[in-house]
Design a protein around this motif. Sequence first.
Motif, short mmCIF file in Angstrom:
data_model
loop_
_atom_site.label_atom_id
_atom_site.label_comp_id
_atom_site.label_asym_id
_atom_site.label_seq_id
_atom_site.Cartn_x
_atom_site.Cartn_y
_atom_site.Cartn_z
N SER A 2 0.82 -1.21 0.00
CA SER A 2 0.00 0.00 0.00
C SER A 2 0.86 1.26 0.00
N LEU A 3 2.05 1.22 0.64
CA LEU A 3 2.95 2.37 0.62
C LEU A 3 3.43 2.65 -0.80
N VAL A 4 3.80 1.60 -1.50
CA VAL A 4 4.29 1.74 -2.87
C VAL A 4 3.18 2.27 -3.77
N LEU A 5 2.03 1.64 -3.72
CA LEU A 5 0.92 2.07 -4.57
C LEU A 5 0.48 3.49 -4.26
N GLY A 6 0.37 3.83 -2.98
CA GLY A 6 -0.04 5.17 -2.60
C GLY A 6 0.94 6.23 -3.09
N ALA A 7 2.22 5.97 -2.92
CA ALA A 7 3.23 6.93 -3.37
C ALA A 7 3.23 7.08 -4.89
N LEU A 8 3.12 5.97 -5.61
CA LEU A 8 3.12 6.03 -7.07
C LEU A 8 1.85 6.70 -7.61
N GLU A 9 0.71 6.39 -7.03
CA GLU A 9 -0.53 7.03 -7.48
C GLU A 9 -0.47 8.55 -7.26
N GLU A 10 0.06 8.95 -6.12
CA GLU A 10 0.19 10.39 -5.82
C GLU A 10 1.17 11.05 -6.78
N TRP A 11 2.28 10.39 -7.07
CA TRP A 11 3.28 10.93 -8.00
C TRP A 11 2.67 11.09 -9.40
N ILE A 12 1.94 10.09 -9.85
CA ILE A 12 1.30 10.16 -11.17
C ILE A 12 0.30 11.30 -11.20
N ARG A 13 -0.50 11.43 -10.16
CA ARG A 13 -1.50 12.50 -10.10
C ARG A 13 -0.84 13.88 -10.12
N ARG A 14 0.17 14.07 -9.25
CA ARG A 14 0.86 15.38 -9.17
C ARG A 14 1.64 15.70 -10.45
N SER A 15 2.10 14.68 -11.13
CA SER A 15 2.87 14.89 -12.36
C SER A 15 1.97 15.14 -13.56
N GLY A 16 0.66 14.96 -13.38
CA GLY A 16 -0.28 15.15 -14.48
C GLY A 16 -0.18 14.08 -15.55
N LEU A 17 0.27 12.92 -15.14
CA LEU A 17 0.43 11.82 -16.09
C LEU A 17 -0.85 11.00 -16.18
N ASP A 18 -1.02 10.32 -17.28
CA ASP A 18 -2.13 9.39 -17.47
C ASP A 18 -1.68 8.03 -16.94
N MET A 19 -2.36 7.53 -15.93
CA MET A 19 -1.96 6.27 -15.30
C MET A 19 -1.85 5.14 -16.32
N GLU A 20 -2.68 5.17 -17.34
CA GLU A 20 -2.64 4.12 -18.37
C GLU A 20 -1.38 4.19 -19.23
N GLY A 21 -0.73 5.34 -19.25
CA GLY A 21 0.46 5.51 -20.08
C GLY A 21 1.76 5.46 -19.31
N VAL A 22 1.70 5.14 -18.02
CA VAL A 22 2.91 5.09 -17.20
C VAL A 22 3.36 3.64 -17.07
N PHE A 23 4.62 3.41 -17.39
CA PHE A 23 5.22 2.09 -17.26
C PHE A 23 6.43 2.22 -16.36
N LEU A 24 6.57 1.29 -15.43
CA LEU A 24 7.66 1.35 -14.46
C LEU A 24 8.53 0.11 -14.56
N TRP A 25 9.82 0.34 -14.44
CA TRP A 25 10.77 -0.75 -14.29
C TRP A 25 11.28 -0.63 -12.87
N MET A 26 10.92 -1.59 -12.04
CA MET A 26 11.32 -1.54 -10.63
C MET A 26 12.42 -2.56 -10.41
N CYS A 27 13.58 -2.05 -10.09
CA CYS A 27 14.77 -2.89 -9.96
C CYS A 27 14.51 -4.11 -9.09
N PHE A 28 13.91 -3.91 -7.92
CA PHE A 28 13.73 -5.05 -7.01
C PHE A 28 12.74 -6.07 -7.55
N CYS A 29 11.86 -5.65 -8.46
CA CYS A 29 10.92 -6.61 -9.07
C CYS A 29 11.54 -7.29 -10.29
N CYS A 30 12.27 -6.52 -11.07
CA CYS A 30 12.80 -7.04 -12.34
C CYS A 30 14.10 -7.82 -12.17
N ASN A 31 14.89 -7.46 -11.20
CA ASN A 31 16.11 -8.19 -10.89
C ASN A 31 15.86 -8.95 -9.60
#
Length: 159
Positions: A2-31
Motif C-alpha cells: 500500500s505504501l508503494v501504490l499510494g506513493a506512485l498514485e500520488e506521483w502520477i497525479r501530481r505529475s499530471g500523467l495518465d496512469m494508463e500511459g505510465v510504465f515502471l521498471w522496478m529494480c527489485f521486481c525485475c532483478n
Amino acid sequence: LSLVLGALEEWIRRSGLDMEGVFLWMCFCCNNQFRIFDEQAAAGADNLEVTFDRRLRRIGKMVALVDQWESPVYNKRIWTQFEQYTATKLEIPVQMILPPNEQRNLRDEIEQGNFGRVISALSNIDAEHAVASFPADELKVKKMIREEVGFEKLNKCVK
C-alpha cells in the motif's frame, strides 16, 4: 504494497500523467536479487550494476520511493546509494517520492518551522556505513565506490 501504490498514485497525479500511459521498471521486481544470489549465476550478482546502468540510460529518468522522510531505510542501503550516484553520473533526473502519509508528516514539519530537523534528516547520507543483504555484495559495491568516486563525493551527490 500500500505504501508503494499510494506513493506512485500520488506521483502520477501530481505529475499530471495518465496512469494508463505510465510504465515502471522496478529494480527489485525485475532483478530478482535473491534468486540471483541463490544461484550464484555468473551473469547475476557480478553485474547488477551493469544491468541497472543500461536500463537507467534507456529509460532516462528515475523515481526513488523513500519509505519515510526521517531516517529512511533507503538511505541505509548501499545499492540505493549506488543507484543515486549512477543517476547523477549519467545526468539522469531523479524524483524522490514519499507515501502520502509521510508527505503530510514532512509538510507538517516544514509548516511548524522545523527546517533544521528536516534538512538534517534529508541530508543524513553515509554510504560508507550503508549495508546490503549479503556481505559479499556490500563489499563489492563499496569497492566500486572507492575506486570510481569515493564515499565523500558519493554522499555529496546523493544529498
